[in-house]
Motif scaffolding. Structure first.
Motif, PDB file in Angstrom:
ATOM      1  N   UNK A 285       0.839  -1.199   0.000  1.00 57.08           N
ATOM      2  CA  UNK A 285       0.000   0.000   0.000  1.00 57.08           C
ATOM      3  C   UNK A 285       0.874   1.248   0.000  1.00 57.08           C
ATOM      4  N   UNK A 286       1.955   1.222   0.785  1.00 60.23           N
ATOM      5  CA  UNK A 286       2.873   2.372   0.832  1.00 60.23           C
ATOM      6  C   UNK A 286       3.456   2.659  -0.543  1.00 60.23           C
ATOM      7  N   UNK A 287       3.799   1.618  -1.278  1.00 61.40           N
ATOM      8  CA  UNK A 287       4.371   1.810  -2.614  1.00 61.40           C
ATOM      9  C   UNK A 287       3.395   2.556  -3.524  1.00 61.40           C
ATOM     10  N   UNK A 288       2.110   2.159  -3.479  1.00 56.49           N
ATOM     11  CA  UNK A 288       1.099   2.805  -4.313  1.00 56.49           C
ATOM     12  C   UNK A 288       0.898   4.256  -3.873  1.00 56.49           C
ATOM     13  N   UNK A 289       0.816   4.467  -2.555  1.00 58.42           N
ATOM     14  CA  UNK A 289       0.606   5.824  -2.032  1.00 58.42           C
ATOM     15  C   UNK A 289       1.789   6.717  -2.368  1.00 58.42           C
ATOM     16  N   UNK A 290       2.991   6.213  -2.206  1.00 62.49           N
ATOM     17  CA  UNK A 290       4.189   7.012  -2.483  1.00 62.49           C
ATOM     18  C   UNK A 290       4.299   7.362  -3.960  1.00 62.49           C
ATOM     19  N   UNK A 291       3.970   6.417  -4.825  1.00 60.02           N
ATOM     20  CA  UNK A 291       4.023   6.692  -6.265  1.00 60.02           C
ATOM     21  C   UNK A 291       3.034   7.786  -6.657  1.00 60.02           C
ATOM     22  N   UNK A 292       1.907   7.835  -5.959  1.00 60.97           N
ATOM     23  CA  UNK A 292       0.863   8.791  -6.323  1.00 60.97           C
ATOM     24  C   UNK A 292       1.057  10.147  -5.663  1.00 60.97           C
TER      25      UNK A 292
END
Length: 538
Positions: free
Chosen positions: A462-469
């Motif tokens: 989830x962190x990866x998706x949030x950070x990318x966005x």
């Protein structure tokens, strides 16, 4: 939403729905507002109390019987929490008890309503009667005689344990009590009544064993011992007519169980087994052994025992722990376009609004279990009217899951968050805010259930998706980074944990300042990580 009825001091007990009604009393499902738990409340109907003197007599009997019920002290008897004569209304008596979710043996024996009765496997019938024996042994040691043992007063709970109901107060709440004289009374149910009880002679624990024989016979044969056309015929049969041997009705019944049933149904009390423990010993050879497999439900007349939980579990897996796997959430089925009505029915709209408000009030006072149930009640109605994937329905489900999580009921919150995350991912995309929020909450639940490895992986994804966005500095990203750091430490990965938390602390010093409460919290975590103790994960 109609105002719930409340009784007790400061309205402690909230009555939600009536679940049983008799000639002299009613039983309600309710909540204890102080302890936030479901309860059963048994009330004496005011209209059956003819005078203050009669109310006083009922109060004395009620209190005495409630105390006896509480003294039995066995898990097979629903626990008594409170017994009250409401001072504000002298003719209002009530008993507050453990609420048991279970299936009545009467429902099983009645069958599906098409004239067929599904016969229980022999080991199931033996296990039910053996558990009843255990309860009776505790009661008879006081001594307390039930006097109205019958399938209606026996529940099988979801875990397979048997509960015997209406100890002591059966004579107050039964509608089939027939008074004979001023000096003697016949208390009980004619279909299960021993000869001495019919004759108004002395009642002893052996009287309960006769009724137990009636129950054993009915569980194995699928029909009562006697079936007279009227009460007089039934009473005459119990007094004079020998019962049919079980093997003439069901040949596969073991000889030992047939002999036991006939001994229990002896007309003379002294000819019955000496006590409940003796009955249990004779049942033992017919009980499953620890570690054995469950019987298949290939019942004699087809069908299933009305969803009856397996009563053999307590013998096959004694003292087994709660299953480690989380029950799966109900399948939502394929996602299909759902027509949204032009307007939401006014009554439904009001019910949804009231459920949110009522749930919020309950949660605010720490009554999370009841708050979740308030939302659950309206979810079913809303899903029927609007469709399972309607945004209002999903919102209600998210709120209920959040309430469960706030009340630390992670076991029930987790499957709901998982199911919601799957729906949002299919309908709005894996990067949708609602999808990520549900996944984050699911990971939090897993962390608190001890599933640290899986929780860590989900937090990181989830962190990866949030950070990318949105980068690493958003409020959600900061919270996720903290969770990742703490879980890395709990997995013994100290170096990685220190790296994550150190970078998080530097960013928070810039974003929030060194003296901010959350910044200081991360600093404390790092200090404990580098010291002899280390942080406490969740």
């Amino acid at each position: 939403m109609a105002q719930a009825r409340r009784i007790g001091e400061q309205g402690r007990y909230e009555l939600i729905e009536e679940i049983e009604s008799g000639g002299m009393g009613t039983v309600w499902r309710g909540y204890d507002a102080v302890l936030d738990r479901e309860i059963a409340v048994k009330l004496i109907r005011p209209d059956v109390v003819a005078s203050p003197a009669q109310a006083e007599e009922f109060a004395r009997r009620f209190e005495r019987e409630a105390r006896v019920t509480a003294r039995i002290g066995h898990h097979g008897v629903p626990q008594v929490f409170d017994a009250v004569l409401d001072e504000a209304s002298y003719d209002r008596l009530y008993l507050v008890m453990e609420y048991v979710r279970g299936i009545s043996l009467r429902r099983v024996l009645t069958g599906p309503g098409d004239g067929r009765v599904a016969l229980l496997p022999v080991s199931w019938a033996a296990s039910i009667v053996a558990q009843i024996c255990t309860v009776l042994s505790y009661a008879h040691a006081i001594p307390v005689v039930h006097r109205d043992l019958k399938p209606d007063n026996v529940l099988v709970a979801a875990d397979g344990t048997v509960k015997v109901l209406d100890f002591g107060i059966a004579k107050l709440l039964r509608t089939d009590v027939t008074r004979l004289t001023a000096t003697g009374s016949r208390i009980g149910t004619s279909r299960y009544m021993p000869p001495e009880q019919i004759d108004c002679a002395q009642i002893t624990p052996l009287s309960d064993l006769y009724a137990l024989g009636c129950v054993l016979h009915e569980l194995l044969a699928g029909e009562p011992v006697f079936s007279g056309d009227n009460e007089y015929q039934l009473l005459h049969q119990h007094m004079k007519v020998p019962p049919k041997p079980l093997r003439t009705l069901r040949p596969e019944v073991p000889e030992g169980l047939e002999a036991l049933a006939l001994d229990l149904l002896a007309k003379v009390p002294e000819q019955r087994p000496v006590d409940a423990y003796a009955v249990y010993e004779r049942l033992s050879p017919h009980l499953p052994q620890p570690g054995s497999a469950a019987d298949s439900l290939a019942l004699t007349h087809g069908g299933s025992p009305s969803g009856l939980p397996d009563p053999t579990v307590v013998y096959r897996q004694p003292n087994a722990p709660l299953r480690r796997t989380t029950p799966p959430a109900p399948s939502l089925g394929p996602v299909a376009p759902v027509p949204i009505p032009a307007r939401v029915d006014t009554a439904l709209r009001d019910a949804i609004r009231d459920a949110y408000a009522r749930s919020a009030d309950l949660a605010e006072s720490g009554r999370f279990a009841q708050a979740a149930d308030v939302l659950k009640a309206v979810i079913a109605t809303a899903a029927t009217a609007l469709g399972a994937h309607n945004s209002r329905v999903l919102g209600l489900r998210r709120q209920r899951a959040a309430v469960l999580m706030a009340g630390e009921d992670f076991q029930r919150a987790l499957p709901e968050f998982d199911a919601l995350a799957a729906v949002y991912a299919r309908t709005a995309g894996p990067g949708n805010e609602s999808t990520l929020e549900c996944r984050r909450h699911a990971a939090y639940c897993r962390a608190n259930l001890g599933q640290a490895t899986v929780a860590l992986r989900e937090f990181q994804e989830v962190l990866q998706v949030v950070s990318d966005a949105a980068g690493d500095a958003s409020e959600t990203a900061l919270d996720l980074r903290r969770s990742v750091g703490v879980l890395l430490f709990s997995e013994g990965r100290r170096t990685e944990a220190e790296g994550v938390l150190d970078a998080l602390h530097e960013d928070m010093c810039v974003l929030l300042g060194e003296d901010h409460e959350e910044t200081r919290e991360i600093a404390d975590l790092l200090a404990r990580l580098r010291g002899p103790e280390g942080p406490r994960p969740y």
